[in-house]
Motif scaffolding. Sequence first.
Motif, short mmCIF file in Angstrom:
data_model
loop_
_atom_site.label_atom_id
_atom_site.label_comp_id
_atom_site.label_asym_id
_atom_site.label_seq_id
_atom_site.Cartn_x
_atom_site.Cartn_y
_atom_site.Cartn_z
N SER A 83 -29.07 -47.13 81.73
CA SER A 83 -28.23 -47.12 80.53
C SER A 83 -29.00 -46.76 79.26
O SER A 83 -28.46 -46.09 78.38
N THR A 104 -20.82 -41.70 84.50
CA THR A 104 -22.00 -42.48 84.85
C THR A 104 -21.70 -43.38 86.05
O THR A 104 -20.58 -43.85 86.22
N GLN A 105 -22.72 -43.56 86.85
CA GLN A 105 -22.59 -44.33 88.08
C GLN A 105 -22.48 -45.83 87.79
O GLN A 105 -22.59 -46.27 86.65
N LEU A 106 -22.30 -46.61 88.83
CA LEU A 106 -22.14 -48.05 88.71
C LEU A 106 -23.29 -48.68 87.91
O LEU A 106 -24.45 -48.33 88.11
N ASN A 107 -22.93 -49.57 87.02
CA ASN A 107 -23.87 -50.32 86.19
C ASN A 107 -24.61 -49.47 85.16
O ASN A 107 -25.59 -49.93 84.58
N VAL A 114 -23.97 -48.08 81.71
CA VAL A 114 -22.97 -48.24 80.66
C VAL A 114 -23.62 -48.28 79.29
O VAL A 114 -24.66 -48.92 79.10
N MET A 144 -17.30 -44.26 83.00
CA MET A 144 -18.53 -45.04 83.12
C MET A 144 -18.37 -46.17 84.11
O MET A 144 -17.27 -46.71 84.29
N ASP A 145 -19.48 -46.49 84.75
CA ASP A 145 -19.55 -47.63 85.66
C ASP A 145 -18.64 -47.44 86.87
O ASP A 145 -18.02 -48.38 87.36
N ARG A 146 -18.56 -46.18 87.34
CA ARG A 146 -17.78 -45.86 88.53
C ARG A 146 -18.59 -44.93 89.41
O ARG A 146 -19.26 -44.03 88.93
#
Length: 137
Positions: free
Chosen positions: A83, A103-106, A108, A125-127
């Motif tokens: 992040s 953006t990938q998991l976590n 953010v 974000m966060d997916r």
Amino acid sequence: MILNNPSRVEIKKILDQAKTIAVVGLSPNPSRTSYIVSESMQRAGYRIIPVNPLADVVLGEKSYASLSDIPGKVDIVNVFRRSEFLEDIANEFMKMECPVFWTQLNVVDENVFNRLSDAGYTVIMDRCVKVEHAILK
């Protein structure tokens, strides 16, 4: 923090229309999540463009040192960096012609989310792109 990500209907439309995904932080190591996710998306028919200054080729594709080095059109920028790097990546992203910052998991940063959204970009974000693709196909 609550992110106002697009709905699943909107995400499906994005994934259905996209052909090229630039992956920032794509590792050449097959055991890393970035490799596993990108390989899956490649098998699903997407062209993957690695963005990793330490790699020459990943998943059979030439790797670029930065987003600004990529020639041609990109439909989604998918970020696998921590992040704290999102601000710089977003600044570079805004100089290219790409409509979607993912953006990938976590991974953010609310300020980046709001700045890019306010500038008219689609921000997710966060997916995990692989999970979303599997759910929505």
